[in-house]
Write a protein that holds these residues in place. Structure first.
Motif, mmCIF file in Angstrom:
data_model
loop_
_atom_site.group_PDB
_atom_site.id
_atom_site.type_symbol
_atom_site.label_atom_id
_atom_site.label_comp_id
_atom_site.label_asym_id
_atom_site.label_seq_id
_atom_site.Cartn_x
_atom_site.Cartn_y
_atom_site.Cartn_z
ATOM 1 N N ALA A 3 0.842 -1.217 0.000
ATOM 2 C CA ALA A 3 0.000 0.000 0.000
ATOM 3 C C ALA A 3 0.865 1.249 0.000
ATOM 4 C CB ALA A 3 -0.930 -0.031 1.206
ATOM 5 N N VAL A 4 1.943 1.244 0.791
ATOM 6 C CA VAL A 4 2.844 2.400 0.806
ATOM 7 C C VAL A 4 3.519 2.568 -0.546
ATOM 8 C CG1 VAL A 4 4.928 3.359 1.876
ATOM 9 C CG2 VAL A 4 3.207 2.191 3.290
ATOM 10 N N ARG A 5 3.960 1.445 -1.124
ATOM 11 C CA ARG A 5 4.642 1.513 -2.432
ATOM 12 C C ARG A 5 3.702 2.049 -3.494
ATOM 13 N NH1 ARG A 5 9.909 1.427 -4.460
ATOM 14 N NH2 ARG A 5 9.903 0.601 -6.582
ATOM 15 N N GLN A 6 2.480 1.542 -3.526
ATOM 16 C CA GLN A 6 1.536 1.999 -4.541
ATOM 17 C C GLN A 6 1.162 3.455 -4.341
ATOM 18 O OE1 GLN A 6 -1.860 2.883 -4.444
ATOM 19 N NE2 GLN A 6 -2.093 2.910 -6.689
ATOM 20 N N ALA A 7 1.093 3.890 -3.070
ATOM 21 C CA ALA A 7 0.729 5.290 -2.797
ATOM 22 C C ALA A 7 1.802 6.252 -3.283
ATOM 23 C CB ALA A 7 0.486 5.471 -1.305
ATOM 24 N N THR A 8 3.042 5.794 -3.303
ATOM 25 C CA THR A 8 4.138 6.682 -3.721
ATOM 26 C C THR A 8 4.504 6.533 -5.184
ATOM 27 O OG1 THR A 8 5.718 4.995 -2.970
ATOM 28 C CG2 THR A 8 5.120 6.725 -1.397
ATOM 29 N N HIS A 9 4.125 5.407 -5.839
ATOM 30 C CA HIS A 9 4.518 5.184 -7.224
ATOM 31 C C HIS A 9 3.345 5.084 -8.189
ATOM 32 C CE1 HIS A 9 8.302 4.184 -5.226
ATOM 33 N NE2 HIS A 9 8.903 4.280 -6.408
ATOM 34 N N GLY A 10 2.164 4.859 -7.711
ATOM 35 C CA GLY A 10 1.027 4.737 -8.609
ATOM 36 C C GLY A 10 0.835 3.319 -9.108
ATOM 37 N N SER A 11 0.317 3.143 -10.327
ATOM 38 C CA SER A 11 -0.038 1.828 -10.853
ATOM 39 C C SER A 11 1.176 0.962 -11.137
ATOM 40 C CB SER A 11 -0.880 1.985 -12.135
ATOM 41 O OG SER A 11 -1.269 0.733 -12.614
ATOM 42 N N LEU A 12 2.282 1.564 -11.557
ATOM 43 C CA LEU A 12 3.514 0.808 -11.810
ATOM 44 C C LEU A 12 4.423 0.935 -10.597
ATOM 45 C CD1 LEU A 12 4.227 1.752 -15.550
ATOM 46 C CD2 LEU A 12 3.153 -0.326 -14.639
ATOM 47 N N LEU A 13 4.849 -0.174 -10.028
ATOM 48 C CA LEU A 13 5.599 -0.176 -8.775
ATOM 49 C C LEU A 13 7.104 -0.143 -8.971
ATOM 50 C CD1 LEU A 13 3.517 -2.797 -6.748
ATOM 51 C CD2 LEU A 13 3.163 -0.333 -6.981
ATOM 52 N N THR A 14 7.557 -0.055 -10.173
ATOM 53 C CA THR A 14 9.004 0.011 -10.405
ATOM 54 C C THR A 14 9.540 1.399 -10.033
ATOM 55 O OG1 THR A 14 8.566 0.645 -12.698
ATOM 56 C CG2 THR A 14 8.935 -1.699 -12.250
ATOM 57 N N GLY A 15 10.822 1.455 -9.727
ATOM 58 C CA GLY A 15 11.442 2.741 -9.372
ATOM 59 C C GLY A 15 12.212 2.641 -8.072
ATOM 60 N N ILE A 65 13.418 3.990 -4.076
ATOM 61 C CA ILE A 65 12.730 4.310 -2.818
ATOM 62 C C ILE A 65 13.164 5.708 -2.374
ATOM 63 C CG2 ILE A 65 12.401 3.636 -0.411
ATOM 64 C CD1 ILE A 65 13.016 0.779 -1.203
ATOM 65 N N GLY A 66 12.202 6.616 -2.186
ATOM 66 C CA GLY A 66 12.499 7.975 -1.724
ATOM 67 C C GLY A 66 12.406 8.088 -0.221
ATOM 68 N N THR A 67 12.723 9.290 0.268
ATOM 69 C CA THR A 67 12.704 9.511 1.713
ATOM 70 C C THR A 67 11.306 9.387 2.276
ATOM 71 O OG1 THR A 67 14.594 11.021 1.489
ATOM 72 C CG2 THR A 67 13.312 11.152 3.532
ATOM 73 N N ALA A 68 10.348 9.968 1.615
ATOM 74 C CA ALA A 68 8.965 9.900 2.092
ATOM 75 C C ALA A 68 8.461 8.457 2.108
ATOM 76 C CB ALA A 68 8.072 10.757 1.215
ATOM 77 N N GLU A 69 8.812 7.720 1.067
ATOM 78 C CA GLU A 69 8.399 6.313 1.008
ATOM 79 C C GLU A 69 9.042 5.522 2.142
ATOM 80 O OE1 GLU A 69 8.603 2.459 -2.058
ATOM 81 O OE2 GLU A 69 9.372 4.422 -2.676
ATOM 82 N N ASP A 83 16.500 5.088 9.231
ATOM 83 C CA ASP A 83 15.758 6.348 9.122
ATOM 84 C C ASP A 83 16.518 7.510 9.779
ATOM 85 O OD1 ASP A 83 13.935 4.746 7.947
ATOM 86 O OD2 ASP A 83 12.478 4.751 9.580
ATOM 87 N N ALA A 84 17.053 7.297 10.987
ATOM 88 C CA ALA A 84 17.732 8.379 11.713
ATOM 89 C C ALA A 84 18.969 8.845 10.976
ATOM 90 C CB ALA A 84 18.103 7.909 13.121
ATOM 91 N N ALA A 85 19.607 7.928 10.233
ATOM 92 C CA ALA A 85 20.811 8.308 9.495
ATOM 93 C C ALA A 85 20.479 9.293 8.384
ATOM 94 C CB ALA A 85 21.480 7.063 8.929
ATOM 95 N N ALA A 86 19.273 9.312 7.915
ATOM 96 C CA ALA A 86 18.894 10.207 6.823
ATOM 97 C C ALA A 86 18.317 11.526 7.325
ATOM 98 C CB ALA A 86 17.878 9.499 5.920
ATOM 99 N N LEU A 87 18.160 11.698 8.669
ATOM 100 C CA LEU A 87 17.576 12.922 9.228
ATOM 101 C C LEU A 87 18.648 13.723 9.981
ATOM 102 C CD1 LEU A 87 14.242 11.448 10.679
ATOM 103 C CD2 LEU A 87 14.543 12.639 8.506
ATOM 104 N N ASP A 88 18.353 14.961 10.176
ATOM 105 C CA ASP A 88 19.247 15.809 10.977
ATOM 106 C C ASP A 88 18.433 16.943 11.598
ATOM 107 O OD1 ASP A 88 18.651 17.277 8.772
ATOM 108 O OD2 ASP A 88 20.721 17.607 8.123
ATOM 109 N N GLY A 89 18.997 17.536 12.594
ATOM 110 C CA GLY A 89 18.352 18.683 13.210
ATOM 111 C C GLY A 89 17.099 18.317 13.953
#
Length: 829
Positions: free
Chosen positions: A722-734, A736-740, A786-792
């Motif tokens: 569900a998370v993958r489809q919400a961030t990529h749409g009908s095609l799940l290829t691609g 992984i972004g920060t939000a995903e 996750d923490a490694a990708a955040l700061d501040g």
């Protein structure tokens, strides 16, 4: 010539040796019985001497011992010097054989050979005319017989009966040879006169054998069979020789029957067959006519089969051996006779004789069965189209000859039933196999259906006895003939139809009779139908292999749908339907269920592939995942229903395992939409991938607890999808972004909290464990990834939120779960 003489002498010696052992034993027994009789007579004569006086008055019990003591003691037997003591018979040994017995018998054989060679020498040198030679040979034989009678009366030779026996046997053999020369070689007497004289000599031989015993008969046998060989077997032609042999063997059979000498009848039979094989070898080399030899073979087999029981032979195989030997001999002769009417006539007459003897005495049943088997072999060899000769007519006669008595007498003995079944089907199948052009397909079909009905009549007659030995064979043969007959009315690619009908009929018959072995029979026509559908089966196998290897466009590999249904659907559907009866298929039920279910799945798979018809890459992109998900859901739903209903649980588990394998192999590994572009739908939660995984999780959650691990994993995959489809749409290829990535953590944390809440609320320990395990995994993910990708501020807020959540979870878990556990563990006072 010398070698031939030695050969005959050795043969005679061997035959005499066998007879002598028996004669010596009988003589010893006779002398022992005679001694016992003499001793008994002496005891009777001497008994009054030892007899006690009769008592005048009864005695008291106390006086009995004294009276007993007064009885005279037994007196040892006297020497009986006045009684003639029988001469002891020397023990049989090699020394007595060589030194005292063989010379006499070899001498007798030498006398016969001397007379034969003297006559032959006179023929070759031209010293004497035919009449003189014949007269001298006759006088020589009569002189030997007269000498035998004289030696019985002479004091010097009366004590040794072997001399008279040898002379009498040699004389009989010489007279037989004389008649052969007079009638066959020189034509001095007419055939009728020769026949009458043979009867006279045979009567004399019978009288002398009765007078002198077995050795005379042996000498007559050896001399009678050896004379034509020494004198030249083809000097007068094969016909007169066979007449002579037939009369001579008939005489020996008569003597054997009269004296109950089974050994003499057997020896005559073996000698007759030896002559047959000798003549076959000679005539084949010279390209001679073998028809008379065939007639002689037939007569010899029949005569020996009737003579041996009359002599007292009790061994069943010994009694039927002449029949089997005659059938084999005629089978060897038939090709030389070009399988003509004469060869078949000989064999059919012999077969009829075998059936008659079997009807009179069940001992001959194996001989009749062997005759039928050899007849079918002969028919198979003889049917060589286009020129089949007399064979089709003979095959028809043979079928009636064996089938009619077999069916009439089938209840008498199992071998009769075997003959009935083999005669009903054997000649027919041999003819259809070797010469199919004899009749049209329709004619073959009608005949085979009639034969099936006749074979089934045996099973119908035995229906009241479920354990009858012929119930299953008769049913199986009837089914085979029915399937073969029905197959003649349909094209080759429609064979599954008659075979399925036969299988259904067998299932009905098994259910009616309720015999365990009958339940296995429907599996065989079903298997035959599947073999007949080998081509579509091969295409389905290729389709499965291509799918497992990752081929995206498999639609073109599916065989023609009509062909698939025509050749595989009927037997597969019947197999599945019969599996609902627990008794059907018997001991092969497991194999049938595996094959039937596998084929049913393949057929449904092929049918389902027709709906979307994915034959191009654009269609695979648009519908590939949906088609695969629908097929997987069909397997999971069917397995879930079977397991929940408690029917065919093994099948249900197999379908569930197949559905899970498809998710693992295709959706997550081989054709995963993360790598292979496949549309799953634009809706956030109602798309194909989320619905597919969530529904699969639902099926497993509602099953017994052992399926919950799989259900939890599928639920987790559905949330991640569900998370993958919400961030990529009908095609799940691609990528992984920060939000995903953060969405994955939040979704897994929410799922872990949900499981913990439900586990605590319902008391389901598995849910609590799943929640804790997922929560641990989320924690590690947040700290390490996750923490490694955040700061501040974001990093501070993420750790703050995670800490508060973990504290709250720990408090709630201890508050609602720990206390409950402690309370449960606290002892009750």
């Amino acid at each position: 010539m010398i070698a031939l003489t030695l050969l005959l002498a050795l043969g005679a010696a061997a035959a005499f040796y066998i007879v002598l052992r028996r004669v010596a034993f009988l003589e010893q027994e006779l002398r022992r019985v005679e001694s016992l009789i003499v001793a008994r007579d002496m005891e009777v004569r001497e008994a009054p001497i030892h007899r006690t006086k009769p008592k005048a008055a009864p005695v008291r019990a106390l006086e009995a011992p004294a009276r007993v003591a007064e009885l005279p003691t037994p007196v040892p037997e006297p020497a009986r010097s006045h009684a003639p003591e029988p001469r002891p018979m020397p023990e049989f040994s090699l020394e007595t054989l060589i030194g005292g017995r063989l010379p006499i018998w070899i001498g007798g054989a030498a006398l016969v050979l001397a007379g034969v060679f003297l006559v032959r020498y006179s023929i070759e040198s031209g010293l004497l005319g035919p009449s003189t030679r014949t007269l001298l040979a006759a006088l020589f034989g009569l002189a030997l017989i007269a000498g035998s009678e004289a030696t019985r009366r002479l004091r010097a030779t009366a004590d040794d009966p072997r001399v008279a026996q040898v002379l009498a046997g040699a004389g009989i053999a010489s007279l037989y040879g004389t008649l052969y020369m007079a009638a066959a070689l020189y034509h001095l007497i007419a055939p009728l006169t020769a026949f009458l004289l043979v009867l006279v000599v045979t009567g004399g031989a019978l009288a002398l054998a009765l007078r002198h015993g077995p050795p005379t008969a042996v000498m007559a046998l050896v001399g009678g069979f050896a004379t034509p060989l020494v004198a030249g077997f083809d000097a007068a032609g094969i016909g007169p020789l066979l007449v002579y042999l037939a009369l001579f063997i008939a005489a020996l059979f008569g003597l054997a029957i009269h004296r109950s000498w089974a050994w003499l009848a057997l020896a005559a039979c073996v000698s007759g067959f030896a002559w047959i094989n000798f003549l076959i070898a000679m005539l084949v080399a010279r390209e001679g006519d073998l028809s008379a030899v065939g007639a002689f073979t037939m007569l010899l087999a029949i005569g020996a089969s009737t003579a041996l029981p009359a002599t007292g032979a009790h061994d069943r195989w010994l009694r039927i051996a002449p029949l089997i030997a005659g059938c084999l001999q005629l089978a060897i002769l038939a090709p030389a006779l070009d399988f003509g009417w004469l060869a078949w006539s000989f064999y059919l007459v012999l077969a009829a004789a075998a059936l008659f003897l079997a009807w009179r005495d069940s001992v001959y049943l194996p001989g009749a069965l062997a005759a039928l088997v050899l007849l079918i072999v002969l028919e198979t060899l003889a049917l060589a189209p286009p020129d089949t000769g007399f064979t089709p007519v003979s095959a028809t006669i043979a079928t009636l000859l064996f089938a009619i008595p077999g069916h009439v007498l089938a209840r008498r003995h199992p071998i009769w039933a075997t003959i009935a079944l083999l005669a009903t089907a054997g000649p027919l199948l041999a003819a259809h196999l070797r010469a199919p052009d004899l009749l049209s397909a329709t004619q073959w079909g009608l005949i085979e259906l009639a034969a099936a009905a006749i074979a089934f009549s045996l099973a119908w007659r035995a229906r009241a006895e479920p354990t009858h030995p012929m119930l299953v064979p008769a049913t199986a043969l009837a089914a085979f003939l029915a399937g073969l007959g029905l197959g003649q009315f349909v094209p080759g690619d429609w064979l599954s139809l008659p075979l399925t009908l036969v299988a259904a009929a067998l299932a009905w018959w098994a259910r009616k009779i309720r015999t365990p072995l009958l339940y296995t029979l429907p599996a065989y026509p079903i298997a035959a139908a599947l073999v007949a559908g080998a081509l579509p089966l091969g295409a389905l196998s290729e389709l499965v292999l291509a799918s497992l290897s990752g081929e995206r466009l498999t639609y073109s590999l599916i065989p023609d749908l009509f062909e698939l249904l025509r050749e595989l659907a009927l037997p597969t559907g019947l197999a599945i339907a019969l599996l609902f009866d627990p008794a059907q298929f018997g001991r092969v039920r497991r194999a049938v269920s595996l094959v039937g279910i596998a084929l049913a799945i393949l057929l449904l798979y092929a049918l389902a592939k027709q709906l979307l018809a994915i034959a191009t890459l654009p269609r695979f992109l648009a519908w590939g995942f949906l088609e695969r998900a629908l097929l997987t859901q069909a397997f999971l739903a069917a397995g879930w229903w079977l397991v929940r209903r408690g029917k065919a649980v093994v099948l249900g588990h197999a379908l569930l395992a197949l559905g899970l394998f498809r998710i693992l192999w295709f959706d997550l590994f081989l054709l995963t939409p993360l790598l292979e572009p496949q549309a799953v739908g634009p809706l956030p939660l109602l798309n194909a991938v989320v619905a597919h995984l969530a529904l699969a999780s639902f099926w497993l959650w509602t099953l017994p607890p052992r399926w919950r691990v799989g259900a939890a994993l599928l639920a987790l995959l559905a949330v991640l999808a569900a998370v993958r489809q919400a961030t990529h749409g009908s095609l799940l290829t691609g990528t992984i972004g920060t939000a995903e990535n953060g969405g994955y953590s939040a979704a897994m944390l929410a799922l872990a909290l949900f499981w913990l809440w439900r586990g605590i609320a319902t008391g389901v320990r598995d849910l609590r464990i799943f929640g804790l395990a997922l929560l641990t995994g989320v924690t590690f993910k947040v700290f390490l990834i996750d923490a490694a990708a955040l700061d501040g501020l974001l990093r501070i807020l993420s750790f703050l939120g995670l800490g508060l959540a973990l504290i709250g979870i720990g408090w709630a878990y201890g508050r609602f779960v720990g206390k409950g556990s402690a309370a449960e563990a606290e002892p009750v006072i």
